[in-house]
Design a protein around this motif. Sequence first.
Motif, PDB file in Angstrom:
ATOM      1  N   ARG A  28       0.843  -1.012   0.195  1.00 18.53           N
ATOM      2  CA  ARG A  28      -0.480  -0.337   0.165  1.00 18.53           C
ATOM      3  C   ARG A  28       0.850   1.089   0.204  1.00 18.53           C
ATOM      4  O   ARG A  28       1.742   0.998   1.056  1.00 18.53           O
ATOM      5  N   TYR A  50       2.795   0.074   3.951  1.00 14.98           N
ATOM      6  CA  TYR A  50       2.774  -0.678   4.505  1.00 14.98           C
ATOM      7  C   TYR A  50       2.793  -1.865   3.619  1.00 14.98           C
ATOM      8  O   TYR A  50       2.520  -1.513   2.799  1.00 14.98           O
ATOM      9  N   VAL A  52       1.877  -6.213   3.275  1.00  9.74           N
ATOM     10  CA  VAL A  52       1.053  -7.101   4.115  1.00  9.74           C
ATOM     11  C   VAL A  52       1.641  -8.618   3.427  1.00  9.74           C
ATOM     12  O   VAL A  52       1.352  -8.774   1.917  1.00  9.74           O
ATOM     13  N   LYS A  84      -5.112   1.814   6.422  1.00 11.67           N
ATOM     14  CA  LYS A  84      -6.111   1.641   6.174  1.00 11.67           C
ATOM     15  C   LYS A  84      -7.081   1.631   7.206  1.00 11.67           C
ATOM     16  O   LYS A  84      -8.007   2.465   7.564  1.00 11.67           O
ATOM     17  N   HIS A  86     -10.009  -1.126   8.694  1.00  9.59           N
ATOM     18  CA  HIS A  86     -10.939  -1.842   8.238  1.00  9.59           C
ATOM     19  C   HIS A  86     -12.216  -2.201   9.359  1.00  9.59           C
ATOM     20  O   HIS A  86     -11.868  -2.986  10.487  1.00  9.59           O
ATOM     21  N   GLU A  95      -9.391 -11.310  15.831  1.00 11.32           N
ATOM     22  CA  GLU A  95      -8.677 -11.041  15.742  1.00 11.32           C
ATOM     23  C   GLU A  95      -7.670 -11.114  16.112  1.00 11.32           C
ATOM     24  O   GLU A  95      -7.605 -10.510  17.410  1.00 11.32           O
ATOM     25  N   TYR A  97      -3.091  -9.421  16.872  1.00 12.09           N
ATOM     26  CA  TYR A  97      -2.003  -8.799  16.781  1.00 12.09           C
ATOM     27  C   TYR A  97      -1.221  -9.049  17.783  1.00 12.09           C
ATOM     28  O   TYR A  97      -0.581  -9.264  18.814  1.00 12.09           O
ATOM     29  N   HIS A 134     -10.212  -1.499  13.417  1.00 12.89           N
ATOM     30  CA  HIS A 134      -9.099  -1.560  13.610  1.00 12.89           C
ATOM     31  C   HIS A 134      -8.447  -1.341  12.654  1.00 12.89           C
ATOM     32  O   HIS A 134      -8.051  -1.569  11.091  1.00 12.89           O
ATOM     33  N   PHE A 146       3.849  -6.605  12.942  1.00 15.89           N
ATOM     34  CA  PHE A 146       2.971  -7.142  13.477  1.00 15.89           C
ATOM     35  C   PHE A 146       2.683  -8.523  13.021  1.00 15.89           C
ATOM     36  O   PHE A 146       2.682  -8.015  11.422  1.00 15.89           O
ATOM     37  N   ALA A 148      -0.581 -10.701  12.542  1.00 18.49           N
ATOM     38  CA  ALA A 148      -2.006 -11.039  12.726  1.00 18.49           C
ATOM     39  C   ALA A 148      -2.704 -12.004  12.492  1.00 18.49           C
ATOM     40  O   ALA A 148      -2.615 -12.939  11.940  1.00 18.49           O
ATOM     41  N   TYR A 150      -7.059 -14.612  11.978  1.00 13.94           N
ATOM     42  CA  TYR A 150      -7.788 -13.816  12.134  1.00 13.94           C
ATOM     43  C   TYR A 150      -8.922 -15.474  11.779  1.00 13.94           C
ATOM     44  O   TYR A 150      -8.497 -15.635  10.217  1.00 13.94           O
ATOM     45  N   HIS A 156     -12.456  -8.625   4.643  1.00 13.02           N
ATOM     46  CA  HIS A 156     -11.659  -6.963   4.887  1.00 13.02           C
ATOM     47  C   HIS A 156     -13.383  -5.751   4.308  1.00 13.02           C
ATOM     48  O   HIS A 156     -13.407  -5.598   3.026  1.00 13.02           O
ATOM     49  N   TYR A 158     -14.238  -1.458   3.838  1.00 10.28           N
ATOM     50  CA  TYR A 158     -12.725  -0.478   3.850  1.00 10.28           C
ATOM     51  C   TYR A 158     -13.432   0.188   4.221  1.00 10.28           C
ATOM     52  O   TYR A 158     -13.874   1.322   4.383  1.00 10.28           O
TER      53      TYR A 158
END
Length: 187
Positions: A28, A50, A52, A84, A86, A95, A97, A134, A146, A148, A150, A156, A158
Amino acid sequence: MSQMLEPFTSLVDLRLGTVEPRRDVVERRLSDMRGMYLEEPAGGGDPLVYTVYGIPVPETGDNVMSSTTVLEPGTVGREFYMTKGHRHEVRDRAEVYFTLAGEGRLVLATDDGDVRVEEMHRGTVNYVPGNWAHRSVNVGGLPLVFFAAYVADAGHDYGTIEEHGFPVLVVAGDGGPEVVDNPRYSG
Ligand code: M6P
Ligand code: ZN
């Protein structure tokens, strides 16, 4: 019935946050975050905000999806670089983290405008209950890394955050990070 999966193992670089084998990598950039910061980004270029690194599994309620996120240090105006943010499409999906490196804040909000800001640093485990939107924010000078995990059918969403934002912003103050009301928040 979901398909039976074979067990598999991935390796996370605890400092860089990269995952091997690489399966699903999403970058992103600032241009992907248009309208999410109060101020228009100054300067040229389109910096990476960032990345992912996903560990994909079938998106069913009996699987656990996981990923690492590497959030670069930086600011737009006084606001720190952030994801962002979501809600989950399946709202009640939770979830976890687990922070590996860096220093951050996890901003959480409910549809009723309830808001929390939790610490993130090496070793913290943040629990994100269902129904809490979050977003993570890098308040340090190094990448925030980090892991994550879930429920894999969470999805997601947004749209709500893009439209309304979060009730608070995390900004650089004289004595360090500060949480301030978002003047543009509309719940
Ligand atoms: C974490 C998880 C992912 C999420 C990523 C980036 O790794 O919550 O599901 O995609 O952060 O956050 P966002 O999707 O809000 O950009
Ligand atoms: Zn999520």
